[in-house]
Design a protein around this motif. Structure first.
Motif, PDB file in Angstrom:
ATOM      1  N   THR A 350       0.860  -1.185   0.000  1.00  9.45           N
ATOM      2  CA  THR A 350       0.000   0.000   0.000  1.00  9.45           C
ATOM      3  C   THR A 350       0.898   1.238   0.000  1.00  9.45           C
ATOM      4  N   ALA A 351       0.676   2.137  -0.977  1.00 11.26           N
ATOM      5  CA  ALA A 351       1.476   3.361  -1.057  1.00 11.26           C
ATOM      6  C   ALA A 351       0.563   4.524  -1.409  1.00 11.26           C
ATOM      7  N   LYS A 352       0.747   5.642  -0.709  1.00 16.81           N
ATOM      8  CA  LYS A 352      -0.029   6.842  -1.042  1.00 16.81           C
ATOM      9  C   LYS A 352       0.485   7.486  -2.329  1.00 16.81           C
ATOM     10  N   GLY A 353       1.739   7.225  -2.650  1.00 18.16           N
ATOM     11  CA  GLY A 353       2.308   7.723  -3.897  1.00 18.16           C
ATOM     12  C   GLY A 353       2.298   6.645  -4.962  1.00 18.16           C
ATOM     13  N   SER A 354       3.374   6.577  -5.730  1.00 17.11           N
ATOM     14  CA  SER A 354       3.495   5.592  -6.805  1.00 17.11           C
ATOM     15  C   SER A 354       4.212   4.341  -6.304  1.00 17.11           C
ATOM     16  N   VAL A 355       4.015   3.251  -7.047  1.00 15.43           N
ATOM     17  CA  VAL A 355       4.747   2.004  -6.797  1.00 15.43           C
ATOM     18  C   VAL A 355       5.589   1.718  -8.027  1.00 15.43           C
ATOM     19  N   ILE A 356       6.890   1.550  -7.829  1.00 16.13           N
ATOM     20  CA  ILE A 356       7.824   1.342  -8.930  1.00 16.13           C
ATOM     21  C   ILE A 356       8.651   0.104  -8.634  1.00 16.13           C
ATOM     22  N   ALA A 357       8.717  -0.827  -9.596  1.00 15.17           N
ATOM     23  CA  ALA A 357       9.500  -2.047  -9.384  1.00 15.17           C
ATOM     24  C   ALA A 357       9.894  -2.639 -10.725  1.00 15.17           C
ATOM     25  N   ASN A 358      10.867  -3.557 -10.682  1.00 19.65           N
ATOM     26  CA  ASN A 358      11.263  -4.245 -11.909  1.00 19.65           C
ATOM     27  C   ASN A 358      10.225  -5.287 -12.311  1.00 19.65           C
ATOM     28  N   PHE A 359       9.706  -6.034 -11.328  1.00 19.19           N
ATOM     29  CA  PHE A 359       8.639  -6.987 -11.632  1.00 19.19           C
ATOM     30  C   PHE A 359       7.839  -7.238 -10.363  1.00 19.19           C
ATOM     31  N   SER A 360       6.674  -7.856 -10.544  1.00 19.21           N
ATOM     32  CA  SER A 360       5.843  -8.199  -9.396  1.00 19.21           C
ATOM     33  C   SER A 360       5.007  -9.427  -9.743  1.00 19.21           C
ATOM     34  N   GLN A 361       4.852 -10.313  -8.752  1.00 18.08           N
ATOM     35  CA  GLN A 361       4.032 -11.500  -8.978  1.00 18.08           C
ATOM     36  C   GLN A 361       3.282 -11.859  -7.696  1.00 18.08           C
TER      37      GLN A 361
END
Length: 557
Positions: A350-361
């Protein structure tokens, strides 16, 4: 050769007003031609007069008739004339320049500097007069051969100069930018493990520079009229938490402590930063008022909460993250299903801003702003208040497969779904139901107020037929006030309805799915009130609403 004729300048005479040159018709034994007569004039004191070649030919014909013994009535013919120099000044339609043209004199009066200035004054030209150009133009026209046209721009208006708004240049990157645009080393490799040093700033670090606004200046046309300009706007340089305006430079923002820089539009803040190697059982859960940099991983079962940004240089694995700003995960977000046939995942983000990542599963992600995944978003549940972007910097990689994705704006990816595919559900319905409901309520209110107004109009007709009295005047006055109030309410509701219509239009413009390379089978997309389910594979595609109908069309970059 007609030499006697040529030598006899007595055959030429000025008219009484000295403006015309006459050729006297006399009998002659010499053979006269137009060339002889022309040469006679050019060799005379009247050589600068304007020749009339038609009249010269006529004079030759008359002389020949006289020599042949025919009687002629003509005693003289006008063969040239003295013409004063001609001056004309043209002003362009925008009144921004004036151009003078002088045709040099044929033996007549030349245009003087005084003549030109008088004409300028007559036309009302006041601004941008080029005095040196005028002098050169006069000199050139007086020395030019007769009938030569010389011209020059003698007045030039000054354009209004619009101002330039104050602008701001950030001098440091934020953690989000570091991940979205990583810096390569000399071998073309990217090291994501050193983000801790890259994204922190020391005290007195330069954060942002303001370029002051330029006010601008009015212009003026050649007639002296002021030309309006758009002044530049000034905006303040905002010193957020743990920053200050430099004591030596009012346009420079600097940090006051070690921390993570964060953009604030026209300013920045620096979040107090907690540096952690790894969040594991040995370190314990983390709850911090500020920003956190985790140089390693957030391990299974751990919880990390922060009021600011959270940057993880490694992985987030089956953990719970609560972030008051942006969450940046350099490697990946990894979870798993809690049970085989349920959608509860072990990784909660949970983030009030943005979520940035290389990958997610196999993760649940909630973002108050946008979601940026570089490579793969696999079997995740995502709720984003902004966009969802699954695409790398090159635009060649990025896959969404499985899961449920909800967002308020658009989705952009390279590949959507898979050949063997799990069902992929994309829900862009967002605020559509609320907008539609609000519009219906407003329309109902308008109808109710219109009914009130019709009833008041009907009452007005009944009052109008009553005999004049104080009571009638009182009723009429109250009725008029009520009608005015109802009309005001209706006008307000119509404005509100137009605003909702604009919201609806903006929703349809933003709600779209863009697939750069391939859209696979069994992808379900919901926009507005319509659904689309892919029954086959498509190439580059764009799924959006056109003319209030959901459509799938080829996507052209």
């Amino acid at each position: 050769m007609g030499e006697n004729i040529i030598a006899n300048s007595n055959l030429l005479k000025l008219s009484s007003d000295n403006k015309e040159l006459l050729f006297l018709i006399q009998s002659s034994n010499d053979a006269i031609t137009a060339e002889h007569l022309t040469q006679l004039i050019l060799s005379s004191p009247y050589c600068n007069f304007k020749l009339d070649q038609v009249a010269i030919n006529q004079a030759v014909t008359v002389v020949k008739q006289l020599k042949a013994g025919h009687s002629v009535d003509t005693k003289s013919i006008i063969v040239a004339e003295r013409i004063d120099a001609q001056l004309s000044i043209t002003i362009d339609p925008m009144l921004m320049f004036a151009k003078a043209e002088i045709i040099s004199a044929y033996g007549g009066k030349a245009i003087t500097k005084s003549d030109l200035k008088d004409h300028i004054n007559e036309l009302g030209i006041q601004h941008g007069i080029r005095h040196k150009t005028i002098e050169l133009l006069i000199e050139k026209s007086q020395s030019a051969p007769p009938g030569t046209a010389v011209q020059a721009t003698i007045a030039q208006g000054s354009e209004a100069v619009n101002g330039v708004n104050a602008s701001f240049t950030r001098l440091v990157d934020t953690p989000k930018e570091r991940l979205l645009k990583p810096i390569e080393d000399e071998h073309g490799r990217v090291d994501m493990r050193d983000l801790g040093e890259l994204i922190t700033v020391a005290p007195d670090s330069h954060l942002m520079r303001k370029t002051p606004m330029i006010l601008g200046s009015p212009g003026m046309n050649v007639m002296g009229d002021i030309l309006e300009y758009v002044p530049g706007k000034d905006f303040a340089l905002i010193a957020g938490a743990n920053t200050q305006i430099s004591p030596s430079d009012e346009n420079l923002l600097i940090s006051t402590l070690v921390g993570i820089p964060k953009a604030l539009g026209n300013g920045m803040q620096v979040d107090d930063v907690l540096l952690i190697d790894n969040v594991n059982v040995g370190y314990g859960h983390v709850n911090y008022d500020g920003s956190i940099i985790i140089k390693g991983n957030v391990c299974e079962g751990m919880k990390v909460s922060s009021s600011g940004d959270i940057t993880v240089s490694g992985y987030v694995e089956s953990a719970e993250i609560n972030c008051g700003g942006d969450l940046i995960v350099s490697k990946g977000i990894i979870g798993r299903k809690q049970e085989e046939n349920c959608d509860n995942y072990s990784c909660q983000i949970t983030a009030k801003g943005s979520v940035i990542a290389n990958f997610s599963q196999y993760s649940q992600i909630k973002a108050g702003e946008s979601v940026f995944i570089k490579k793969q978003l696999l079997h995740c549940h995502v709720d984003s208040q902004g966009d969802i972007n699954v695409i790398d910097e090159s635009g060649l990689k990025g896959t969404i497969l499985g899961g449920i994705l909800r967002c308020q704006k658009s989705i952009n990816t390279v590949t959507l779904g898979a050949t063997a595919g799990s069902k992929t559900i994309i829900d862009l319905v967002g605020i559509y139901p609320k907008i539609i409901n609000d519009r219906q309520l407003i329309k109902q209110c308008i109808d109710e107020e219109q009914s009130k107004l019709e009833s008041l109009i009907s009452a007005q007709r009944k009052i109008d037929i009553l005999p004049n009295s104080e009571k009638k005047q009182e009723l009429d006055s109250r009725l008029q006030l009520t009608k005015a109030s109802v009309k005001e309410v209706i006008s307000s509701l119509i404005i509100e309805l137009e605003s909702k219509n604009r919201e609806l239009q903006q929703y349809f413009e933003e709600a779209k799915v863009i697939i750069q390379k391939k859209l696979h089978n069994d992808v379900i997309v919901s926009i507005g009130r319509d659904n689309f389910r892919s029954q086959r594979d498509y190439g580059p595609s764009k799924i959006s609403v056109k003319s209030y109908k959901l459509s799938v069309e080829p996507y052209l970059k």
